[in-house]
Design a protein around this motif. Structure first.
Motif, mmCIF file in Angstrom:
data_model
loop_
_atom_site.group_PDB
_atom_site.id
_atom_site.type_symbol
_atom_site.label_atom_id
_atom_site.label_comp_id
_atom_site.label_asym_id
_atom_site.label_seq_id
_atom_site.Cartn_x
_atom_site.Cartn_y
_atom_site.Cartn_z
ATOM 1 N N ASP A 303 -12.643 -12.881 70.739
ATOM 2 C CA ASP A 303 -12.113 -13.678 69.836
ATOM 3 C C ASP A 303 -11.013 -14.782 70.631
ATOM 4 O O ASP A 303 -10.541 -14.515 71.757
ATOM 5 N N VAL A 304 -10.744 -15.735 69.883
ATOM 6 C CA VAL A 304 -10.007 -16.705 70.308
ATOM 7 C C VAL A 304 -8.790 -16.977 69.134
ATOM 8 O O VAL A 304 -9.156 -17.459 68.049
ATOM 9 N N PHE A 305 -7.697 -16.446 69.646
ATOM 10 C CA PHE A 305 -6.489 -16.363 68.296
ATOM 11 C C PHE A 305 -5.637 -17.424 68.597
ATOM 12 O O PHE A 305 -5.198 -17.769 69.620
ATOM 13 N N TRP A 306 -5.098 -17.992 67.317
ATOM 14 C CA TRP A 306 -4.226 -18.874 67.438
ATOM 15 C C TRP A 306 -3.211 -18.693 66.390
ATOM 16 O O TRP A 306 -3.447 -18.730 65.012
ATOM 17 N N CYS A 307 -1.839 -18.468 66.723
ATOM 18 C CA CYS A 307 -0.853 -18.365 65.911
ATOM 19 C C CYS A 307 0.242 -19.845 66.271
ATOM 20 O O CYS A 307 0.379 -20.000 67.254
ATOM 21 N N THR A 308 0.215 -20.394 65.261
ATOM 22 C CA THR A 308 0.737 -21.871 65.396
ATOM 23 C C THR A 308 2.363 -21.799 65.437
ATOM 24 O O THR A 308 3.058 -23.014 65.488
ATOM 25 N N ALA A 309 3.089 -20.539 65.326
ATOM 26 C CA ALA A 309 4.362 -20.477 65.464
ATOM 27 C C ALA A 309 5.056 -20.918 66.627
ATOM 28 O O ALA A 309 4.480 -21.108 67.670
ATOM 29 N N ASP A 310 6.291 -20.995 66.731
ATOM 30 C CA ASP A 310 7.279 -21.292 67.929
ATOM 31 C C ASP A 310 7.685 -20.119 68.538
ATOM 32 O O ASP A 310 7.981 -19.235 67.557
ATOM 33 N N ILE A 311 8.037 -19.700 69.694
ATOM 34 C CA ILE A 311 8.549 -18.447 70.277
ATOM 35 C C ILE A 311 9.902 -18.654 69.950
ATOM 36 O O ILE A 311 10.473 -17.467 70.395
ATOM 37 N N PHE A 358 -6.963 -17.801 62.806
ATOM 38 C CA PHE A 358 -5.932 -18.870 62.935
ATOM 39 C C PHE A 358 -4.862 -18.262 61.804
ATOM 40 O O PHE A 358 -5.097 -18.018 60.863
ATOM 41 N N TYR A 359 -3.596 -18.206 62.251
ATOM 42 C CA TYR A 359 -2.444 -17.866 61.621
ATOM 43 C C TYR A 359 -1.549 -19.059 61.530
ATOM 44 O O TYR A 359 -0.799 -19.337 62.575
ATOM 45 N N THR A 360 -1.116 -19.364 60.292
ATOM 46 C CA THR A 360 -0.224 -20.486 60.217
ATOM 47 C C THR A 360 0.738 -20.299 59.023
ATOM 48 O O THR A 360 0.713 -19.221 58.433
ATOM 49 N N ALA A 361 1.580 -21.431 58.877
ATOM 50 C CA ALA A 361 2.544 -21.099 57.437
ATOM 51 C C ALA A 361 2.162 -21.941 56.401
ATOM 52 O O ALA A 361 1.391 -23.048 56.543
ATOM 53 N N PRO A 362 2.351 -21.575 55.152
ATOM 54 C CA PRO A 362 2.267 -22.059 54.283
ATOM 55 C C PRO A 362 2.777 -23.658 53.921
ATOM 56 O O PRO A 362 2.241 -24.438 53.391
ATOM 57 N N THR A 619 13.018 -28.021 59.100
ATOM 58 C CA THR A 619 13.368 -27.727 60.622
ATOM 59 C C THR A 619 12.150 -27.873 61.285
ATOM 60 O O THR A 619 10.880 -28.283 60.737
ATOM 61 N N ARG A 620 12.103 -28.445 62.730
ATOM 62 C CA ARG A 620 10.832 -28.525 63.319
ATOM 63 C C ARG A 620 9.959 -27.578 63.558
ATOM 64 O O ARG A 620 8.806 -27.802 63.853
ATOM 65 N N SER A 621 10.321 -26.352 62.973
ATOM 66 C CA SER A 621 9.239 -25.386 62.932
ATOM 67 C C SER A 621 8.626 -25.327 61.487
ATOM 68 O O SER A 621 7.761 -24.294 61.197
ATOM 69 N N GLY A 622 9.085 -26.281 60.692
ATOM 70 C CA GLY A 622 8.386 -26.398 59.210
ATOM 71 C C GLY A 622 9.258 -25.469 58.221
ATOM 72 O O GLY A 622 8.602 -25.333 57.160
ATOM 73 N N LYS A 623 10.136 -24.708 58.680
ATOM 74 C CA LYS A 623 11.058 -24.048 57.700
ATOM 75 C C LYS A 623 11.757 -25.206 56.639
ATOM 76 O O LYS A 623 12.487 -26.030 57.027
ATOM 77 N N ILE A 624 11.768 -24.739 55.136
ATOM 78 C CA ILE A 624 12.425 -25.656 54.180
ATOM 79 C C ILE A 624 13.809 -25.077 54.247
ATOM 80 O O ILE A 624 14.078 -24.048 54.386
ATOM 81 N N LEU A 645 17.012 -30.595 61.657
ATOM 82 C CA LEU A 645 16.084 -31.122 60.584
ATOM 83 C C LEU A 645 15.035 -32.062 61.269
ATOM 84 O O LEU A 645 15.477 -32.879 62.100
ATOM 85 N N GLU A 646 13.649 -32.023 60.978
ATOM 86 C CA GLU A 646 12.787 -32.986 61.499
ATOM 87 C C GLU A 646 13.097 -34.224 61.040
ATOM 88 O O GLU A 646 12.842 -35.460 61.437
ATOM 89 N N ASN A 647 13.610 -34.545 59.637
ATOM 90 C CA ASN A 647 13.790 -35.557 58.969
ATOM 91 C C ASN A 647 14.999 -35.806 58.197
ATOM 92 O O ASN A 647 14.990 -35.521 57.014
ATOM 93 N N PRO A 648 15.979 -36.165 58.851
ATOM 94 C CA PRO A 648 17.257 -35.890 58.394
ATOM 95 C C PRO A 648 17.363 -37.093 57.507
ATOM 96 O O PRO A 648 18.319 -37.142 56.465
ATOM 97 N N ALA A 649 16.852 -38.319 57.396
ATOM 98 C CA ALA A 649 16.905 -39.544 56.576
ATOM 99 C C ALA A 649 16.355 -39.067 55.179
ATOM 100 O O ALA A 649 16.729 -39.926 54.281
#
Length: 658
Positions: A303-311, A358-362, A619-624, A645-649
């Motif tokens: 397998d080639v596993f990919w979790c897109t989270a941040d450490i 493939f493991y990612t966030a909603p 946030t830059r990790s995708g959390k609302i 915030l990724e997008n403060p504006a």
């Protein structure tokens, strides 16, 4: 999928025939046998798994110590080293030349690191830490972006028995200072800069700012990874990582530690806003990280596993830095963001690296749905995703419409989705489908991992009947559980073991179980349950109803605000698939969506306010950032730290009410 197509497969999606006999847990009978084993001899069950998934320097003789509950101890008299289990063990078993990490940089540059190379890098880093005076039990703060070096820093701390605390690279200098001060860290590992979305962002400069604020006097050195070569300030305490490590030998005898020795501290937000330093052990944490890695993802050697989270988050700890390496897997580690240089980046990478799991966030899935429906060239169908065999979801409940899209368009209708529920505090997955076992139901995380005693209770700890909502609890301790809050045992007990719940762990989430299947569905945080005119409704339910209007809505977040008449009023923040409307057009669309929610759930669920924006504050990790949304809904001035915030504006748009 249009509105008329949103009726989901109520019978569920059974496991693929190929997995019923070949998966690590093959079929429902095998799952039931594991559950029965754990119920008949709970300690014996986990002891068996501990011997299967971990190699011990000194075998344990005591599996679970509950004498000082809720300060449980697992495998207490056993000794091990987590880094040795992740690296030396794999090399000793003949996997030295196997690729451990496929790293893709923000600009697309790809490097491959074998298990033998990763072991050598870790040993040199461990020796560098020791040369700087770091010893067993010392705390080391790691403030880095996604990189092989970040994983190496974590593994090196584990190798010498130092306790690491990774701080997400998007946190501000003030947040970093608070974490350095609370841990009493003696060293900080960082980089000159980080690269995300084609931009360079400061890291070392923020460390310098944090250390200048006071309270960090224990820090003796700052070890700097040379990522960009950018111009940075330099002090007598600073050392270049490459120079320090290259001067060290590539062997380092591991520090054998007791199973309860803290492996890491990871800070999570508390209800008071003061971050909590969640403390995890070495032995119990690794046992469950490896077991869930193997069984939930059905990981195989090829397998080639990919979790897109941040450490910087628990998912990146358990399913990047430790779990994959503990089972000898090959994994992808990605430096960038899913939308750079365009929103086809994930699909291109899956195609390029032949990712199988493939493991990612909603949140990522929903944003990519919007991109794909806005530009056909970015749709997953344009890419070769045939290598995929299992998909995963993590971070928050996934609404059924996004689940269906993920299943149909990314998985081609053939890949099971393991929709996992767990927390920073639980350390590893707790409720999750197993791909060779579970009939999947969109929006449900289905059944507990074998050996996890999850339940739904009322405010007095009494079980509630299936079909009714209540509090999600874990009735028995589990190996990867939080041990305490760093430096605050009283807060640990108060936060997670309230006396009225009979010694059960309070997850803080509302949930329900299906009347027929017993499947769990998470309704959102307890403090995200709204009480509107005496009716209790989960914000997730309303969000799912809005997103189910698939012709119009790409993403939604719902919060409550105080209301003199109804107790609470519902405020919805909506991202559309088309352009953001203004004026009368926005008012008309708000009425249309209110009526839609009223039809989907009932009139009581209609949002009082609907606000349209180009995107949600993340946030830059995708959390609302839902706390920020609550402040906006109440009309409060924003006093929170928004530097992550990724997008403060976007805040200006969110204040427009319809």
């Amino acid at each position: 999928m249009n509105a008329s197509e949103k009726i989901h497969n109520l019978a569920g999606y059974p496991p693929p025939h190929r997995l019923l006999h070949t998966a690590h847990v093959p079929g429902r009978a095998a799952y039931n046998a594991l559950v029965a084993e754990s119920e008949e001899d709970y300690a014996g069950y986990w002891a068996r798994l501990a011997h299967v998934f971990v190699q011990w320097k000194t075998p344990f003789t005591r599996t679970l110590d509950s004498d000082n509950a809720p300060f449980y101890k697992w495998f207490e008299d056993g000794t091990l080293n987590v880094s040795w289990n992740c690296l030396d063990r794999q090399v000793n078993e003949g996997k030295g030349d196997k690729t451990a990490i496929v790293f893709e940089a923000d600009d697309g540059t790809v490097t491959h690191t074998s298990y033998a190379q990763l072991l050598g890098m870790t040993c040199r880093m461990a020796n560098a830490l020791k040369a700087l005076g770091v010893k067993k039990g010392d705390r080391v703060v790691i403030y880095m972006s996604m990189s092989v070096e970040g994983v190496v820093a974590m593994q090196a701390c584990a190798r010498i028995g130092a306790i690491h605390s990774v701080v997400f690279g998007g946190f501000s200098a003030h947040s970093l200072r608070d974490r350095i001060a609370d841990t009493g860290a003696v060293l900080v590992v960082t980089a000159d800069e980080q690269v995300r979305g084609g931009k360079t962002l400061p890291l070392k400069a923020l460390v310098d700012e944090a250390l200048s604020m006071g309270g960090c006097e224990a820090v003796r050195n700052v070890l700097v990874y040379r990522r960009t070569g950018g111009d940075i300030a330099w002090t007598a305490r600073d050392r270049w990582m490459d120079e320090m490590a290259s001067a060290q030998p590539d062997t380092c005898v591991p520090e054998w530690v007791g199973a309860e020795h803290p492996l890491f501290l990871l800070y999570t937000s508390g209800s008071t806003g003061k971050p909590k330093g969640v403390q995890h052990s070495s032995g119990g944490y690794l046992v469950q990280a490896a077991a869930t890695m193997k069984w939930t993802f059905d990981i195989r050697d090829e397998d080639v596993f990919w979790c897109t989270a941040d450490i910087g988050w628990i998912t990146g700890h358990t399913y990047i830095a430790y779990g994959p390496l503990a089972v000898g897997a090959t994994q992808v580690v990605f430096e960038g963001v899913p939308t750079y240089p365009d929103a086809g980046r994930f699909w291109k990478m899956i195609e390029r690296h032949k990712v199988t799991v493939f493991y990612t966030a909603p949140t990522a899935i929903r944003s990519l749905i919007k991109a794909a429906e806005g530009d056909a060239q970015l749709h997953p169908a344009r890419f070769d995703l045939r290598s995929l065999r299992i998909l995963g979801s993590v971070g928050e409940p996934i609404n059924p419409a996004a689940w269906e899209w993920y299943h149909a368009h990314v998985g081609g209708g053939r890949c099971p989705i393991v929709d996992t529920w767990w927390q920073t505090e639980t350390g590893a997955q707790m409720i999750t489908p197993l791909p060779g076992v579970t009939t999947l139901v969109p929006g449900s995380c289905t059944l507990p991992f074998p050996g996890i005693a999850a339940a739904i209770v009322d405010e007095t700890g009494e079980d509630v009947p299936n079909g009714q909502s209540g509090l999600l609890v874990i009735k028995k301790p589990w190996p990867s559980m939080i041990r305490t809050i760093w430096g605050d045992d009283a807060r640990y007990v108060a936060s997670y073991y309230p006396p009225e719940l009979r010694g059960y762990y309070l997850a803080g989430d509302g949930a329900s179980r299906d009347k027929d299947t017993g499947n769990f569905t998470i309704g959102g945080r307890i403090d995200d349950v709204l009480n509107v005119s005496g009716h209790r409704m989960g914000t997730m339910e309303i969000e799912s109803a809005l997103v189910a209007c698939t012709e119009l809505v790409a993403e939604a977040a719902v919060v409550g605000r105080p209301d003199d008449t109804s107790g609470e009023a519902i405020c919805a923040f909506v991202v559309l698939k088309g352009a953001r409307p203004t004026g009368p057009a926005a008012d008309k669309l708000a009425v249309q969506l209110r009526n839609w929610v009223g039809k989907e759930i009932g009139p009581i669920a209609k949002p009082r306010d609907i606000r349209f924006a180009d995107n949600l504050p993340k946030t830059r990790s995708g959390k609302i950032m839902r706390r920020l949304l609550r402040s906006v809904a109440k009309g409060e001035a924003i006093t929170q730290d928004v530097s992550t915030l990724e997008n403060p504006a976007i805040l200006a748009q969110l204040n427009e009410t319809h």
